[in-house]
Design a protein around this motif. Structure first.
Motif, PDB file in Angstrom:
ATOM      1  N   GLY A  63     -58.302  39.554  19.909  1.00 20.81           N
ATOM      2  CA  GLY A  63     -58.587  38.282  19.260  1.00 20.81           C
ATOM      3  C   GLY A  63     -57.490  37.794  18.342  1.00 20.81           C
ATOM      4  O   GLY A  63     -57.722  36.970  17.479  1.00 20.81           O
ATOM      5  N   ALA A  64     -56.263  38.299  18.526  1.00 21.41           N
ATOM      6  CA  ALA A  64     -55.158  37.912  17.655  1.00 21.41           C
ATOM      7  C   ALA A  64     -54.569  36.560  18.030  1.00 21.41           C
ATOM      8  O   ALA A  64     -53.772  36.016  17.293  1.00 21.41           O
ATOM      9  CB  ALA A  64     -54.057  38.979  17.687  1.00 21.41           C
ATOM     10  N   GLY A  65     -54.961  36.004  19.198  1.00 14.81           N
ATOM     11  CA  GLY A  65     -54.424  34.722  19.632  1.00 14.81           C
ATOM     12  C   GLY A  65     -53.164  34.899  20.456  1.00 14.81           C
ATOM     13  O   GLY A  65     -52.802  36.002  20.843  1.00 14.81           O
ATOM     14  N   TRP A  66     -52.476  33.801  20.720  1.00 15.41           N
ATOM     15  CA  TRP A  66     -51.258  33.816  21.514  1.00 15.41           C
ATOM     16  C   TRP A  66     -50.210  32.925  20.871  1.00 15.41           C
ATOM     17  O   TRP A  66     -50.531  31.939  20.231  1.00 15.41           O
ATOM     18  CB  TRP A  66     -51.530  33.298  22.926  1.00 15.41           C
ATOM     19  N   ASP A  67     -48.966  33.265  21.083  1.00 15.61           N
ATOM     20  CA  ASP A  67     -47.838  32.415  20.729  1.00 15.61           C
ATOM     21  C   ASP A  67     -47.172  31.995  22.035  1.00 15.61           C
ATOM     22  O   ASP A  67     -46.980  32.824  22.929  1.00 15.61           O
ATOM     23  CB  ASP A  67     -46.824  33.151  19.855  1.00 15.61           C
ATOM     24  N   PHE A  68     -46.841  30.724  22.168  1.00  9.40           N
ATOM     25  CA  PHE A  68     -46.201  30.216  23.369  1.00  9.40           C
ATOM     26  C   PHE A  68     -44.816  29.687  23.027  1.00  9.40           C
ATOM     27  O   PHE A  68     -44.633  29.013  22.022  1.00  9.40           O
ATOM     28  CB  PHE A  68     -47.024  29.072  23.987  1.00  9.40           C
ATOM     29  N   VAL A  69     -43.848  30.010  23.874  1.00  9.70           N
ATOM     30  CA  VAL A  69     -42.488  29.501  23.723  1.00  9.70           C
ATOM     31  C   VAL A  69     -42.181  28.672  24.965  1.00  9.70           C
ATOM     32  O   VAL A  69     -42.286  29.162  26.089  1.00  9.70           O
ATOM     33  CB  VAL A  69     -41.471  30.648  23.567  1.00  9.70           C
ATOM     34  N   HIS A  70     -41.829  27.398  24.772  1.00 10.26           N
ATOM     35  CA  HIS A  70     -41.459  26.502  25.862  1.00 10.26           C
ATOM     36  C   HIS A  70     -39.932  26.408  25.876  1.00 10.26           C
ATOM     37  O   HIS A  70     -39.317  26.080  24.862  1.00 10.26           O
ATOM     38  CB  HIS A  70     -42.058  25.118  25.646  1.00 10.26           C
ATOM     39  N   LEU A  71     -39.321  26.674  27.038  1.00  8.18           N
ATOM     40  CA  LEU A  71     -37.873  26.662  27.179  1.00  8.18           C
ATOM     41  C   LEU A  71     -37.468  25.670  28.261  1.00  8.18           C
ATOM     42  O   LEU A  71     -38.161  25.518  29.265  1.00  8.18           O
ATOM     43  CB  LEU A  71     -37.356  28.045  27.567  1.00  8.18           C
ATOM     44  N   CYS A  72     -36.324  25.025  28.063  1.00 10.70           N
ATOM     45  CA  CYS A  72     -35.787  24.075  29.026  1.00 10.70           C
ATOM     46  C   CYS A  72     -34.266  24.265  29.084  1.00 10.70           C
ATOM     47  O   CYS A  72     -33.609  24.301  28.044  1.00 10.70           O
ATOM     48  CB  CYS A  72     -36.138  22.655  28.600  1.00 10.70           C
ATOM     49  N   ILE A  73     -33.725  24.400  30.305  1.00 13.40           N
ATOM     50  CA  ILE A  73     -32.282  24.605  30.486  1.00 13.40           C
ATOM     51  C   ILE A  73     -31.780  23.609  31.526  1.00 13.40           C
ATOM     52  O   ILE A  73     -32.326  23.490  32.613  1.00 13.40           O
ATOM     53  CB  ILE A  73     -31.973  26.042  30.954  1.00 13.40           C
ATOM     54  N   ASP A  74     -30.714  22.866  31.172  1.00 13.34           N
ATOM     55  CA  ASP A  74     -30.071  21.947  32.100  1.00 13.34           C
ATOM     56  C   ASP A  74     -29.106  22.737  32.979  1.00 13.34           C
ATOM     57  O   ASP A  74     -28.281  23.499  32.482  1.00 13.34           O
ATOM     58  CB  ASP A  74     -29.323  20.860  31.330  1.00 13.34           C
ATOM     59  N   ASP A  75     -29.211  22.576  34.305  1.00 15.16           N
ATOM     60  CA  ASP A  75     -28.408  23.361  35.235  1.00 15.16           C
ATOM     61  C   ASP A  75     -26.930  22.986  35.189  1.00 15.16           C
ATOM     62  O   ASP A  75     -26.072  23.830  35.388  1.00 15.16           O
ATOM     63  CB  ASP A  75     -28.952  23.175  36.658  1.00 15.16           C
ATOM     64  N   HIS A  76     -26.608  21.746  34.910  1.00 17.45           N
ATOM     65  CA  HIS A  76     -25.212  21.299  34.919  1.00 17.45           C
ATOM     66  C   HIS A  76     -24.457  21.752  33.665  1.00 17.45           C
ATOM     67  O   HIS A  76     -23.424  22.384  33.753  1.00 17.45           O
ATOM     68  CB  HIS A  76     -25.145  19.775  35.044  1.00 17.45           C
ATOM     69  N   ALA A 111     -24.576  18.377  40.283  1.00 21.47           N
ATOM     70  CA  ALA A 111     -23.437  17.471  40.139  1.00 21.47           C
ATOM     71  C   ALA A 111     -23.480  16.651  38.856  1.00 21.47           C
ATOM     72  O   ALA A 111     -22.441  16.283  38.326  1.00 21.47           O
ATOM     73  CB  ALA A 111     -23.384  16.535  41.346  1.00 21.47           C
ATOM     74  N   ALA A 112     -24.676  16.361  38.349  1.00 18.91           N
ATOM     75  CA  ALA A 112     -24.792  15.507  37.167  1.00 18.91           C
ATOM     76  C   ALA A 112     -25.744  16.139  36.147  1.00 18.91           C
ATOM     77  O   ALA A 112     -26.689  16.829  36.528  1.00 18.91           O
ATOM     78  CB  ALA A 112     -25.309  14.139  37.568  1.00 18.91           C
ATOM     79  N   PRO A 113     -25.494  15.885  34.856  1.00 17.06           N
ATOM     80  CA  PRO A 113     -26.409  16.409  33.835  1.00 17.06           C
ATOM     81  C   PRO A 113     -27.810  15.839  34.006  1.00 17.06           C
ATOM     82  O   PRO A 113     -27.983  14.651  34.293  1.00 17.06           O
ATOM     83  CB  PRO A 113     -25.792  15.944  32.515  1.00 17.06           C
ATOM     84  N   GLY A 114     -28.814  16.676  33.876  1.00 16.50           N
ATOM     85  CA  GLY A 114     -30.199  16.249  33.989  1.00 16.50           C
ATOM     86  C   GLY A 114     -30.729  16.205  35.410  1.00 16.50           C
ATOM     87  O   GLY A 114     -31.885  15.883  35.636  1.00 16.50           O
ATOM     88  N   GLU A 115     -29.868  16.498  36.398  1.00 14.97           N
ATOM     89  CA  GLU A 115     -30.298  16.457  37.793  1.00 14.97           C
ATOM     90  C   GLU A 115     -31.291  17.579  38.106  1.00 14.97           C
ATOM     91  O   GLU A 115     -32.308  17.350  38.750  1.00 14.97           O
ATOM     92  CB  GLU A 115     -29.087  16.549  38.712  1.00 14.97           C
ATOM     93  N   ILE A 116     -30.987  18.794  37.654  1.00  7.87           N
ATOM     94  CA  ILE A 116     -31.886  19.933  37.825  1.00  7.87           C
ATOM     95  C   ILE A 116     -32.159  20.542  36.455  1.00  7.87           C
ATOM     96  O   ILE A 116     -31.234  20.901  35.725  1.00  7.87           O
ATOM     97  CB  ILE A 116     -31.286  20.998  38.752  1.00  7.87           C
ATOM     98  N   ILE A 117     -33.428  20.627  36.101  1.00  6.29           N
ATOM     99  CA  ILE A 117     -33.825  21.200  34.809  1.00  6.29           C
ATOM    100  C   ILE A 117     -34.785  22.350  35.078  1.00  6.29           C
ATOM    101  O   ILE A 117     -35.733  22.216  35.851  1.00  6.29           O
ATOM    102  CB  ILE A 117     -34.507  20.141  33.924  1.00  6.29           C
ATOM    103  N   HIS A 118     -34.516  23.483  34.471  1.00  7.96           N
ATOM    104  CA  HIS A 118     -35.389  24.649  34.581  1.00  7.96           C
ATOM    105  C   HIS A 118     -36.300  24.680  33.356  1.00  7.96           C
ATOM    106  O   HIS A 118     -35.826  24.625  32.225  1.00  7.96           O
ATOM    107  CB  HIS A 118     -34.568  25.938  34.644  1.00  7.96           C
ATOM    108  N   ILE A 119     -37.602  24.775  33.580  1.00  6.52           N
ATOM    109  CA  ILE A 119     -38.577  24.818  32.494  1.00  6.52           C
ATOM    110  C   ILE A 119     -39.378  26.110  32.621  1.00  6.52           C
ATOM    111  O   ILE A 119     -39.833  26.450  33.713  1.00  6.52           O
ATOM    112  CB  ILE A 119     -39.512  23.598  32.531  1.00  6.52           C
ATOM    113  N   ALA A 120     -39.544  26.807  31.525  1.00  6.25           N
ATOM    114  CA  ALA A 120     -40.316  28.053  31.521  1.00  6.25           C
ATOM    115  C   ALA A 120     -41.212  28.075  30.284  1.00  6.25           C
ATOM    116  O   ALA A 120     -40.848  27.574  29.226  1.00  6.25           O
ATOM    117  CB  ALA A 120     -39.383  29.252  31.502  1.00  6.25           C
ATOM    118  N   ILE A 121     -42.389  28.654  30.442  1.00  7.38           N
ATOM    119  CA  ILE A 121     -43.317  28.860  29.336  1.00  7.38           C
ATOM    120  C   ILE A 121     -43.629  30.344  29.265  1.00  7.38           C
ATOM    121  O   ILE A 121     -44.072  30.932  30.249  1.00  7.38           O
ATOM    122  CB  ILE A 121     -44.618  28.049  29.522  1.00  7.38           C
ATOM    123  N   LYS A 122     -43.375  30.940  28.135  1.00  5.25           N
ATOM    124  CA  LYS A 122     -43.606  32.367  27.938  1.00  5.25           C
ATOM    125  C   LYS A 122     -44.698  32.541  26.898  1.00  5.25           C
ATOM    126  O   LYS A 122     -44.626  31.972  25.811  1.00  5.25           O
ATOM    127  CB  LYS A 122     -42.307  33.036  27.460  1.00  5.25           C
TER     128      LYS A 122
END
Length: 65
Positions: A38-51, A3-14
């Motif tokens: 031994g090449a290491g890792w790259d991480f992507v942090h994502l956040c999506i507002d449901d509203h 119903a409101a912005p910021g009420e439900i936020i989806h967070i994912a780390i890939k």
């Protein structure tokens, strides 16, 4: 949908494994001598507002060794 912005936020780390060398599909050699250990890792942090479906992402890269 919320119903409101910021009420439900989806967070994912890939986590993504980078390539140091080309693989067996390019070289045609399936023996495994071209592995990128031994090449290491790259991480992507994502956040999506449901509203509002507003999204944001951040690349958090670092290497081992």
């Amino acid at each position: 949908m919320s119903a409101a912005p910021g009420e439900i936020i989806h967070i994912a780390i890939k986590n993504l494994a980078p390539f140091e060398r080309v693989g067996h599909r390019i070289t045609g050699d399936p023996s495994g001598t071209y592995k990128s250990r031994g090449a290491g890792w790259d991480f992507v942090h994502l956040c999506i507002d449901d509203h509002s479906r507003l999204d944001g992402g951040q690349d958090c890269s670092f290497s081992q060794g």
